[in-house]
Design an enzyme around this catalytic site. Structure first.
Site, PDB file in Angstrom:
ATOM      1  N   HIS A 356       0.798  -1.231   0.000  1.00 29.27           N
ATOM      2  CA  HIS A 356       0.000   0.000   0.000  1.00 29.27           C
ATOM      3  C   HIS A 356       0.824   1.271   0.000  1.00 29.27           C
ATOM      4  O   HIS A 356       0.263   2.362   0.131  1.00 29.27           O
ATOM      5  CB  HIS A 356      -0.925   0.060   1.217  1.00 29.27           C
ATOM      6  CG  HIS A 356      -1.984  -0.991   1.243  1.00 29.27           C
ATOM      7  ND1 HIS A 356      -3.219  -0.822   0.661  1.00 29.27           N
ATOM      8  CD2 HIS A 356      -1.984  -2.225   1.784  1.00 29.27           C
ATOM      9  CE1 HIS A 356      -3.946  -1.914   0.865  1.00 29.27           C
ATOM     10  NE2 HIS A 356      -3.221  -2.784   1.536  1.00 29.27           N
ATOM     11  N   LYS A 537      -8.503  13.787   4.227  1.00 28.43           N
ATOM     12  CA  LYS A 537      -7.572  12.662   4.211  1.00 28.43           C
ATOM     13  C   LYS A 537      -6.564  12.893   5.321  1.00 28.43           C
ATOM     14  O   LYS A 537      -6.518  13.985   5.895  1.00 28.43           O
ATOM     15  CB  LYS A 537      -6.851  12.556   2.864  1.00 28.43           C
ATOM     16  CG  LYS A 537      -6.254  13.901   2.407  1.00 28.43           C
ATOM     17  CD  LYS A 537      -5.662  13.829   0.999  1.00 28.43           C
ATOM     18  CE  LYS A 537      -6.669  13.872  -0.113  1.00 28.43           C
ATOM     19  NZ  LYS A 537      -6.752  12.640  -0.891  1.00 28.43           N
ATOM     20  N   ARG A 538      -5.742  11.887   5.630  1.00 27.19           N
ATOM     21  CA  ARG A 538      -4.704  12.111   6.628  1.00 27.19           C
ATOM     22  C   ARG A 538      -3.805  13.276   6.200  1.00 27.19           C
ATOM     23  O   ARG A 538      -3.604  13.523   5.008  1.00 27.19           O
ATOM     24  CB  ARG A 538      -3.854  10.836   6.813  1.00 27.19           C
ATOM     25  CG  ARG A 538      -4.499   9.826   7.738  1.00 27.19           C
ATOM     26  CD  ARG A 538      -4.662  10.347   9.159  1.00 27.19           C
ATOM     27  NE  ARG A 538      -3.433  10.289   9.894  1.00 27.19           N
ATOM     28  CZ  ARG A 538      -3.140   9.362  10.796  1.00 27.19           C
ATOM     29  NH1 ARG A 538      -4.015   8.414  11.090  1.00 27.19           N
ATOM     30  NH2 ARG A 538      -1.990   9.360  11.427  1.00 27.19           N
ATOM     31  N   LYS A 543       0.654  14.469   0.520  1.00 27.24           N
ATOM     32  CA  LYS A 543      -0.730  14.731   0.073  1.00 27.24           C
ATOM     33  C   LYS A 543      -0.945  16.220  -0.231  1.00 27.24           C
ATOM     34  O   LYS A 543      -1.930  16.611  -0.830  1.00 27.24           O
ATOM     35  CB  LYS A 543      -1.722  14.259   1.129  1.00 27.24           C
ATOM     36  CG  LYS A 543      -1.689  12.729   1.340  1.00 27.24           C
ATOM     37  CD  LYS A 543      -2.699  12.292   2.368  1.00 27.24           C
ATOM     38  CE  LYS A 543      -2.597  10.832   2.752  1.00 27.24           C
ATOM     39  NZ  LYS A 543      -3.207   9.915   1.754  1.00 27.24           N
ATOM     40  N   THR A 645      -8.708   6.368  -2.061  1.00 24.91           N
ATOM     41  CA  THR A 645     -10.058   5.804  -2.129  1.00 24.91           C
ATOM     42  C   THR A 645     -11.076   6.913  -1.895  1.00 24.91           C
ATOM     43  O   THR A 645     -12.198   6.838  -2.396  1.00 24.91           O
ATOM     44  CB  THR A 645     -10.259   4.675  -1.097  1.00 24.91           C
ATOM     45  OG1 THR A 645      -9.716   5.103   0.158  1.00 24.91           O
ATOM     46  CG2 THR A 645      -9.569   3.412  -1.538  1.00 24.91           C
ATOM     47  N   LYS A 649     -14.764   7.932  -3.734  1.00 23.94           N
ATOM     48  CA  LYS A 649     -16.024   8.256  -3.051  1.00 23.94           C
ATOM     49  C   LYS A 649     -16.550   9.612  -3.519  1.00 23.94           C
ATOM     50  O   LYS A 649     -17.755   9.785  -3.756  1.00 23.94           O
ATOM     51  CB  LYS A 649     -15.804   8.279  -1.533  1.00 23.94           C
ATOM     52  CG  LYS A 649     -15.437   6.914  -0.956  1.00 23.94           C
ATOM     53  CD  LYS A 649     -14.800   7.003   0.435  1.00 23.94           C
ATOM     54  CE  LYS A 649     -14.130   5.683   0.778  1.00 23.94           C
ATOM     55  NZ  LYS A 649     -13.242   5.766   1.966  1.00 23.94           N
TER      56      LYS A 649
HETATM   57  C1  26V Z   1       2.016   2.049   7.756  1.00 26.43           C
HETATM   58  C2  26V Z   1       2.589   1.888   8.961  1.00 26.43           C
HETATM   59  C3  26V Z   1       4.046   1.848   9.062  1.00 26.43           C
HETATM   60  C4  26V Z   1       4.496   1.070  10.235  1.00 26.43           C
HETATM   61  C5  26V Z   1       3.799   1.486  11.483  1.00 26.43           C
HETATM   62  C6  26V Z   1       2.321   1.496  11.402  1.00 26.43           C
HETATM   63  C7  26V Z   1       1.781   1.745  10.072  1.00 26.43           C
HETATM   64  C8  26V Z   1       0.419   1.788   9.938  1.00 26.43           C
HETATM   65  C9  26V Z   1      -0.144   1.963   8.724  1.00 26.43           C
HETATM   66  C10 26V Z   1       0.654   2.099   7.637  1.00 26.43           C
HETATM   67  C11 26V Z   1      -0.079   2.218   6.362  1.00 26.43           C
HETATM   68  C12 26V Z   1       0.536   3.038   5.327  1.00 26.43           C
HETATM   69  C13 26V Z   1       0.012   2.637   4.034  1.00 26.43           C
HETATM   70  C14 26V Z   1      -1.341   3.195   3.669  1.00 26.43           C
HETATM   71  O1  26V Z   1      -2.201   3.527   4.447  1.00 26.43           O
HETATM   72  N1  26V Z   1      -1.517   3.260   2.404  1.00 26.43           N
HETATM   73  C15 26V Z   1      -2.735   3.757   1.788  1.00 26.43           C
HETATM   74  O2  26V Z   1      -3.479   2.631   1.385  1.00 26.43           O
HETATM   75  C16 26V Z   1      -4.674   2.981   0.734  1.00 26.43           C
HETATM   76  C17 26V Z   1      -5.423   1.719   0.441  1.00 26.43           C
HETATM   77  O3  26V Z   1      -4.718   0.953  -0.488  1.00 26.43           O
HETATM   78  C18 26V Z   1      -4.375   3.789  -0.524  1.00 26.43           C
HETATM   79  O4  26V Z   1      -5.584   4.173  -1.108  1.00 26.43           O
HETATM   80  C19 26V Z   1      -3.556   5.023  -0.179  1.00 26.43           C
HETATM   81  O5  26V Z   1      -3.154   5.680  -1.357  1.00 26.43           O
HETATM   82  C20 26V Z   1      -2.322   4.608   0.605  1.00 26.43           C
HETATM   83  O6  26V Z   1      -1.622   5.750   1.065  1.00 26.43           O
END
Ligand code: 26V
Length: 800
Positions: A356, A537-538, A543, A645, A649
């Site tokens: 992701h 969004k975050r 972003k 996403t 929406k």
């Molecule tokens: C990463 C990490 C790094 C380690 C510690 C905890 C933690 C928790 C969450 C994440 C997630 C980062 C990746 C993420 O959220 N990606 C998003 O995924 C969406 C669904 O596929 C996508 O639409 C977004 O573009 C993307 O940023």
């Protein structure tokens, strides 16, 4: 296919259910029941109706010995459940009617439900959409996650700055879950590995219990239901009675406190990886509980573990559950006596890995020292996987591998352990191949596949936007909710003025409701005639909320300098949280709020420009804002947003996009038509090229007078009168660093916003474009995405 109307209760029966729960489950007399009591009684009455399809689905899966999908995710960002479940069961209107007779209001009660915020953003919300779609398309599956006591923090603003407080969704009873005390597994940490009878014997010296809570997830029209199983950490040894008797009360509760820490709180970091021991323990806790549960279920009806991949597909949502490979191999070898290589092949045939993010700072790497200490047996297995892979692929370049520089790279581990690796949009998948895993891609051609994200139309259109949903059903009939491609049936009607007026009317009604909501929650009054421009969004530098707010300042300045031009009134709406430790993101929030304070109080611009930033953006707030949006801001630096996403929406709900060629924007633009999309900015390749000029920022700023003026105003303290130097950091980084190329894209963005204004003035033509967005977004249903996973990765058939 069963007809749900046949199972729908009559009005009297449903009323009796609610009153029975009020009396016997809540122990309340109708005359003295609070909103809380009514909400619980209603929730239980609805839940009762889920149990039937849920049992029927589970029985069918067993009886037909079907392959099951296990979706492992550290995050499930669910939001509220009541109305979504009611709509899927076809009970929404009946419930509202019955409640009205009882003197209660459905929307008020549904609005009391706390969001289940067990996720940060896109990745967690995607998992929730996929659970709902797996139930809708009849894919037998389980979601596995953690039952965090505290979900994502609550956000407040104090003096414009973000302040976090703990979230408490379990403070009141959670009516949707069933506790399963009999489904509990021991999870070990630390300790020693010895050898016994030729097998490794790991003796952990810390253990906790993973105890299951099941939430049924019902699909559209109640045709199928699956289980979301969340694990809660409990102590193996509850209470030290001896210490208690000695009067040492705090110490007596210590083992309990320690164990429960593991499922206490969701990590709020979503893009910065930190090698925290507790996080590793959480990841192993989820993964080990899930794998143990999967094997237990399999062995209830099978004996041959080599046939596991015929019956089990395990999907890893990013690398967070990437210990699934080592843990499955450990159980197959150490507990069931299968040889290492065979165990590896079995595990690999079961496993899939979804990537992701490409951001290097978000890629998980654990120090071998920490893994060796917390999970000594898994460290051995990881090293064996690495050497097996090197042995099988002797031409593997020396710099490729799982263990490098005393770190375990979880991306490589997940890639090598899985038979399929997928990206989440067409562009992202190409970048995964070219930039993230170029060597592994060469060694394993065909392993990387694309599964473009999707969103569930039940929650994000039918539920969130009843006005537009009603119009769609009137125009093309029922059935679009689970056949979203049918929205193309709207296209011929787009040429009909009556339809366009109705479409504009639905949007206008949503904007009026949102304007009222904004007034209530922020005290700012906005006109529903203004263009609603939404970026939710975050908060993250990539972003580029900063690009948005800088352009807002430029526009403000322009209106003040040209008071006699006819300006298009705009409301800039922001929503989103910053990770508590992400200092730069928090500065940007502060700046947005400071700019808002100045602009909103400027009589010279008045209703022509407003900036609102309601605190605590979450799933429920998204459901309010998205249907009211005219313009969707998808302005990330190209190559950085894996998919997005929210972009789907918003466009589905008839917002036009202003965006870069990033993530799924590329595919959205292809589908809705270039003429119905406001494109600007560098491409992913151009971004890389541009960065080669170390002075790209300075050059871009010097070439753009409006941007220079904006930076000047901010540097002079125009928006921070009490503290001139408050934003010197931001301004300084803009001139000298600007890693995400805000300056390089500013000119194109500013110009394209001018195009947006010009288009918006042609109200009827704008509506035509908006309606074409809705009509052409059917592809982005999460049902389509799930069918793709079933076909390309899981090898599972629909049970329907
Ligand atoms: C990463 C990490 C790094 C380690 C510690 C905890 C933690 C928790 C969450 C994440 C997630 C980062 C990746 C993420 O959220 N990606 C998003 O995924 C969406 C669904 O596929 C996508 O639409 C977004 O573009 C993307 O940023």
């Amino acid at each position: 296919m069963k007809d749900i109307s046949a199972q729908r209760p009559g009005k009297e029966a449903f009323r009796a259910d609610i009153l029975r729960h009020l009396t016997y489950t809540l122990g309340k007399d109708a005359g003295h029941a609070s909103d809380y009591d009514w909400r619980m009684a209603l929730s239980f009455a609805i839940r009762d109706r889920i149990v039937g399809p849920w049992f029927a689905s589970t029985r069918r899966t067993w009886a037909e010995n079907r392959k099951r999908v296990y979706y492992l995710s550290m995050e499930f960002l669910i939001g509220r459940i009541l109305e979504d479940a009611a709509i899927n069961l076809g009970l929404r209107d009946l419930a509202a009617e019955v409640l009205a007779d009882l003197g209660q209001d459905f929307a008020t009660l549904a609005g009391e439900e706390p969001d289940a915020a067990l996720g940060n953003g896109g990745l967690g919300r995607l998992a929730a959409c996929y659970m709902e779609s797996m139930a809708t398309v009849g894919c037998p599956s389980y979601g596995y996650g953690i039952r965090y006591e505290h979900g994502l923090f609550r956000q407040r603003f104090e003096g414009g700055q973000q302040v976090e407080t703990a979230e408490d969704w379990l403070k009141t009873r959670n009516p949707w879950e069933f506790e399963r005390p009999e489904s509990a597994y021991t999870i070990g940490f630390k300790g020693e590995v010895a050898e016994k009878d030729g097998r490794a014997l790991w003796t952990p010296d810390e253990t906790v219990i993973a105890s299951a809570y099941d939430t049924p997830v019902v699909g559209w029209q109640g045709r199928w239901a699956n289980t979301l199983r969340l694990w809660s950490a409990k102590p193996t040894q509850a209470f030290d009675l001896e210490r208690f008797n000695r009067g040492d009360y705090a110490a007596a509760a210590e083992p309990e406190t320690l164990a429960r820490t593991i499922s206490r709180v969701l990590y709020p970091e979503d893009t910065t990886y930190q090698g925290k021991e507790l996080r590793l323990k959480q990841e192993f806790f989820l993964t080990s509980a899930a794998i143990q549960d999967i094997l237990r279920r399999y062995l209830e009806t099978h004996t041959d573990l080599t046939a596991l991949p015929t019956h089990v597909a395990i999907q890893m949502n990013d690398t967070h559950p990437a210990l699934a490979g080592p843990e499955l191999i450990r159980l197959l070898t150490d507990a069931h006596g299968i040889g290492f290589e065979e165990a590896f092949d079995i595990a690999q045939a079961c496993l899939g890995y979804t990537n992701h993010t490409l951001l290097p700072e978000a890629l998980e790497r654990w120090s071998t020292w920490l893994v060796g200490n917390i999970l000594p047996r898994h460290m051995q297995i990881i090293e064996r996987i690495d050497s097996l892979h090197r042995r099988r692929f002797p031409n593997r370049p020396h710099y490729v591998g799982i263990v490098k520089h005393h770190e375990v790279r979880m991306g490589e581990l997940a890639f090598i352990s899985a038979h399929r690796v997928n990206g989440v949009s067409a562009l992202h998948t190409e970048l995964v191949k070219e930039r993230l895993f170029p060597e592994l891609n060469k060694l394993h051609p065909g392993r990387i596949v694309n599964e473009t994200n999707g969103v569930t139309p039940r929650r994000w259109l039918r539920m969130a936007n009843p006005a537009l949903s009603g119009l769609i059903t009137e125009t093309i009939g029922e059935g679009w909710e689970d056949h979203l491609d049918r929205l193309t049936g709207l296209e011929p009607h787009v040429e009909d003025k009556g339809f366009r007026d109705a479409f504009a009317g639905a949007k206008r009604a949503n904007k009026v409701a949102t304007a009222n909501w904004i007034a209530r929650t922020t005290g700012i009054s906005v006109s529903p005639d203004a263009l609603f421009d939404v970026q939710v969004k975050r908060l993250h530098e990539y972003k580029r909320q900063l690009l948005n707010i800088l352009q807002t300042v430029a526009q403000w300045h322009f209106i003040r300098e040209n008071p006699n031009l006819p300006h298009v009134p705009r409301v800039k709406i922001f929503g989103g949280k910053a990770a508590p430790g992400y200092v730069v993101a928090k500065e940007i929030i502060h700046l947005i709020n400071d700019v808002a304070a100045v602009i909103n109080n400027d009589p010279r611009t008045g209703d022509l420009l407003k900036v609102v930033y309601p605190a605590n953006y979450n799933v429920s707030m998204a459901e309010h804002l998205i249907p009211a949006a005219d313009l969707s801001e998808q302005i990330s630096t190209a190559g950085k947003e894996a998919s997005g996403t929210g972009n789907m929406k918003l466009s589905l709900n008839g917002a036009l996009t202003i965006g870069t060629l990033d993530g799924a924007n590329v595919e959205i633009r292809e589908k809705v038509g270039a003429e119905n999309f406001f494109l600007f900015g560098l491409t992913a390749d151009e971004v890389e090229e541009r960065r080669k000029d170390v002075e790209h920022a300075r050059h871009a700023i010097l070439a753009n007078q409006p941007l220079q003026d904006v930076l000047q105003m901010i540097a002079e303290g125009r928006f921070s009168p009490g503290q001139r130097d408050r934003y010197h950091g931001i301004v300084d980084r803009m001139w000298h660093h600007d890693y995400f190329l805000v300056a390089s894209d500013f000119g194109a963005y500013h110009a394209e916003q001018g195009e947006v204004d010009r288009s918006y003035r042609e109200a009827d033509d704008w509506t035509r474009k908006a309606a074409l967005n809705t009509a052409r977004m059917g592809f982005f249903s999460s049902d389509r995405a799930i069918r793709g996973y079933m076909e390309d990765i899981w090898g599972v058939d629909s049970a329907l």
